[in-house]
Design a protein around this motif. Structure first.
Motif, short mmCIF file in Angstrom:
data_model
loop_
_atom_site.label_atom_id
_atom_site.label_comp_id
_atom_site.label_asym_id
_atom_site.label_seq_id
_atom_site.Cartn_x
_atom_site.Cartn_y
_atom_site.Cartn_z
N ALA A 1 0.83 -1.21 0.00
CA ALA A 1 0.00 0.00 0.00
C ALA A 1 0.87 1.26 0.00
O ALA A 1 1.79 1.40 0.80
N ARG A 2 0.55 2.15 -0.90
CA ARG A 2 1.29 3.42 -0.99
C ARG A 2 0.70 4.41 0.00
O ARG A 2 -0.50 4.74 -0.07
N ILE A 3 1.53 4.87 0.93
CA ILE A 3 1.09 5.78 1.97
C ILE A 3 2.00 7.01 1.97
O ILE A 3 3.22 6.89 2.06
N GLY B 1 4.48 -3.88 5.87
CA GLY B 1 4.20 -4.21 4.48
C GLY B 1 3.84 -3.05 3.59
O GLY B 1 3.57 -3.26 2.40
N ALA B 2 3.83 -1.83 4.11
CA ALA B 2 3.45 -0.68 3.30
C ALA B 2 4.60 -0.23 2.40
O ALA B 2 5.75 -0.62 2.58
N ASN B 3 4.26 0.62 1.46
CA ASN B 3 5.24 1.32 0.65
C ASN B 3 5.06 2.81 0.96
O ASN B 3 4.43 3.55 0.20
N ALA B 4 5.60 3.22 2.12
CA ALA B 4 5.39 4.58 2.61
C ALA B 4 6.51 5.49 2.14
O ALA B 4 7.67 5.10 2.04
N GLU B 5 6.15 6.74 1.88
CA GLU B 5 7.11 7.72 1.37
C GLU B 5 6.82 9.08 1.99
O GLU B 5 5.66 9.47 2.16
N VAL B 6 7.89 9.80 2.34
CA VAL B 6 7.75 11.12 2.95
C VAL B 6 7.42 12.15 1.88
O VAL B 6 8.03 12.18 0.81
N ILE B 7 6.46 13.01 2.19
CA ILE B 7 6.17 14.19 1.37
C ILE B 7 6.74 15.39 2.13
O ILE B 7 6.20 15.79 3.16
N PRO B 8 7.85 15.97 1.66
CA PRO B 8 8.57 16.99 2.45
C PRO B 8 7.89 18.35 2.41
O PRO B 8 8.32 19.27 1.72
N VAL B 9 6.82 18.46 3.18
CA VAL B 9 6.10 19.73 3.33
C VAL B 9 6.02 20.00 4.83
O VAL B 9 5.05 19.64 5.50
N ALA B 10 7.06 20.61 5.38
CA ALA B 10 7.16 20.83 6.81
C ALA B 10 7.90 22.13 7.08
O ALA B 10 9.08 22.25 6.76
N PRO B 11 7.23 23.13 7.66
CA PRO B 11 7.88 24.43 7.89
C PRO B 11 9.14 24.37 8.73
O PRO B 11 10.01 25.23 8.61
N ARG B 12 9.26 23.36 9.61
CA ARG B 12 10.44 23.30 10.48
C ARG B 12 11.51 22.35 9.96
O ARG B 12 12.46 22.05 10.68
N GLN B 13 11.36 21.88 8.72
CA GLN B 13 12.39 21.03 8.15
C GLN B 13 13.46 21.88 7.48
O GLN B 13 13.16 22.80 6.72
N LYS B 14 14.70 21.57 7.79
CA LYS B 14 15.82 22.36 7.27
C LYS B 14 16.13 21.97 5.84
O LYS B 14 15.91 20.85 5.41
N ASP B 15 16.70 22.93 5.12
CA ASP B 15 17.26 22.70 3.78
C ASP B 15 16.23 22.25 2.76
O ASP B 15 16.57 21.52 1.82
N ILE B 16 14.97 22.63 2.93
CA ILE B 16 13.98 22.38 1.89
C ILE B 16 13.17 23.65 1.67
O ILE B 16 13.06 24.49 2.57
N ASP B 17 12.62 23.79 0.50
CA ASP B 17 11.69 24.88 0.22
C ASP B 17 10.29 24.29 0.31
O ASP B 17 9.72 23.81 -0.66
N TRP B 18 9.75 24.32 1.53
CA TRP B 18 8.47 23.63 1.74
C TRP B 18 7.33 24.30 0.98
O TRP B 18 6.38 23.61 0.58
N ARG B 19 7.42 25.59 0.77
CA ARG B 19 6.36 26.26 0.02
C ARG B 19 6.36 25.80 -1.44
O ARG B 19 5.29 25.58 -2.04
N ALA B 20 7.55 25.65 -2.01
CA ALA B 20 7.63 25.13 -3.37
C ALA B 20 7.14 23.69 -3.43
O ALA B 20 6.41 23.29 -4.35
N ASN B 21 7.52 22.89 -2.43
CA ASN B 21 7.07 21.49 -2.40
C ASN B 21 5.56 21.39 -2.25
O ASN B 21 4.93 20.46 -2.78
N LEU B 22 4.99 22.34 -1.53
CA LEU B 22 3.54 22.33 -1.33
C LEU B 22 2.79 22.42 -2.65
O LEU B 22 1.68 21.89 -2.78
N ASN B 23 3.39 23.06 -3.62
CA ASN B 23 2.74 23.25 -4.92
C ASN B 23 3.43 22.48 -6.04
O ASN B 23 3.16 22.74 -7.21
N ASP B 24 4.31 21.56 -5.66
CA ASP B 24 5.05 20.79 -6.66
C ASP B 24 4.12 19.77 -7.32
O ASP B 24 3.59 18.87 -6.64
N PRO B 25 3.90 19.85 -8.65
CA PRO B 25 2.98 18.92 -9.31
C PRO B 25 3.37 17.46 -9.14
O PRO B 25 2.50 16.59 -9.03
#
Length: 422
Positions: free
Chosen positions: A52-54, A79-103
């Protein structure tokens, strides 16, 4: 009542018999242990089982990388196939606003069968995915998963956002009981993955959050509330609830409750509270509870039955009704005692700076009535109770200040009590 509160109350007052929602909401009470197979496996199973994709959102977390990693590991071990979606204001070294709208990221979420929200601070979830109350494209993708029959799960802060209105930042139960209630401070719009007429809360019994749920429900027009205990979960499918995990949840029904408007402080009489244990099921539409199968094979406790033989003979009084699990302990002792009622206090002996009305306390009265019944079993290795339809009154009381003074030696006169302020 301001416009924002009126809008929230209108949303909460939507009738219970709305069409059943397609998806499953799993409301986890927080502090979920990695070895809690009942909860983790249920998330995977509801998302489709092995493979299951989560999509995992650590949006609320103080340390998003760590929180997301632990959640992904726990799901993938089942048994899942889980993946992080990096949309977190307190996560370092990411542009979470860009990720929020990433197609590409939005497409990954849309293709998932499950979504999982971490714990942390729930205001980060709503401010990120639903700024100003308006859903982002990412939130619309999450709703697409849910509306397509998928699962949306959340623990702690991720559980708080499940109802249409949520606690935003309200850690002090007693202050809320005393009347501290501000829009965009104590409460806010949630994401609404459970049915509109249900209000949810988490860390419930451990942190004595009945003290904040009761006044919140009255203020917002809710008649049904569900408080989930830590390391436990409520699996909500439309109007059907199943409890899984280590412990249970408290169901609050205010449909017959009343308050005395002449009393300036919060007061309540005739509330119904039920403790639903692991394995129990409840239909929010019909009000029918089905205890776990092992409970039905064991001992039923019915105060109205001719063969009712309560085990306890004393009448306890609880000095802190908002302490760790005290409310449910009081309910089980009421069920298994001859006394028709038990009572206890909610009061802060040592006021903190900024406390509202330091002398104000509340007496909780739990008592038996029509339909009060329960079951007991130790088949799972503990003293497990299901307790249904206990009545609850909450009465404001004025406490002495100080509540107590030291007892002097026999040859000394007692010290004079300090004069009251003013």
């Amino acid at each position: 009542m301001n416009f924002f509160l009126l809008r929230l109350a209108a949303a909460a007052a939507l009738c219970l018999h709305v069409a059943a929602q397609a998806g499953t909401a799993i409301v986890i009470g927080g502090a979920t242990k990695s070895d809690n197979d009942a909860v983790w496996q249920r998330v995977v199973d509801e998302a489709g089982g092995p493979g299951a994709r989560i999509a995992v959102f650590a949006t609320a977390a103080a340390n998003p990388e760590r929180s997301a990693g632990l959640i992904v590991a726990s799901l993938n071990r089942r048994g899942a196939n889980a993946e992080v979606i990096p949309v977190a204001p307190r996560q370092k070294d990411i542009d979470w606003r860009a990720n929020l709208n990433d197609p590409a990221l939005i497409a990954k979420v849309s293709a998932s069968k499950g979504v999982f929200f971490s714990g942390g601070a729930q205001e980060y979830i709503v401010d990120t995915l639903q700024p100003g109350g308006e859903p982002t494209a990412m939130l619309k993708a999450i709703r697409q998963v849910f509306d397509g029959g998928g699962v949306v799960a959340g623990t702690s802060a991720g559980a708080a956002v499940m109802s249409r209105i949520m606690f935003r930042d309200a850690p002090d139960n007693l202050q809320i009981l005393k009347g501290q209630w501000r829009d965009k401070r104590e409460y806010d719009l949630g994401l609404g993955f459970v049915m509109p007429g249900l209000f949810v809360d988490q860390h419930f019994l451990k942190r004595g959050r009945i003290g904040r749920m009761l006044p919140a429900m009255r203020a917002l027009g809710y008649t049904l509330g569900l408080g989930i205990e830590e390391n436990s979960a409520a699996v909500v499918k439309g109007h059907e609830v199943e409890i899984v995990g280590a412990r249970g949840a408290l169901l609050v029904d205010l449909s017959e409750a009343a308050s005395d408007a002449r009393v300036s402080a919060f007061n309540l009489r005739g509330a119904l509270v039920s403790y639903l244990d692991r394995g129990d099921r409840h239909d929010l539409k019909t009000g029918v509870t089905t205890p776990a199968a092992h409970k039905l094979r064991d001992q039923k406790l019915d105060p109205a039955a001719a063969d009712y033989r309560p085990a306890l003979q004393f009448e306890p009084y609880f000095m802190d009704m908002l302490a760790d699990n005290t409310l449910v302990n009081a309910m089980t002792q009421l069920l298994d005692a001859r006394s028709p009622e038990v009572r206890g206090l909610a009061y802060r002996v040592r006021p903190r700076p900024g406390d509202l009305s330091p002398e104000l306390g509340f007496e909780f009265r739990l008592y038996k009535g029509p339909g009060t019944v329960g079951w007991f079993s130790n088949a799972l290795g503990g003293d497990d109770y299901t307790v249904l339809k206990v009545r609850l009154d909450v009465t404001p009381v004025r406490m002495a200040s100080p509540l107590f003074t030291p007892l002097p030696p026999a040859n000394e006169a007692p010290a004079a009590a300090p004069a009251p302020p003013g």
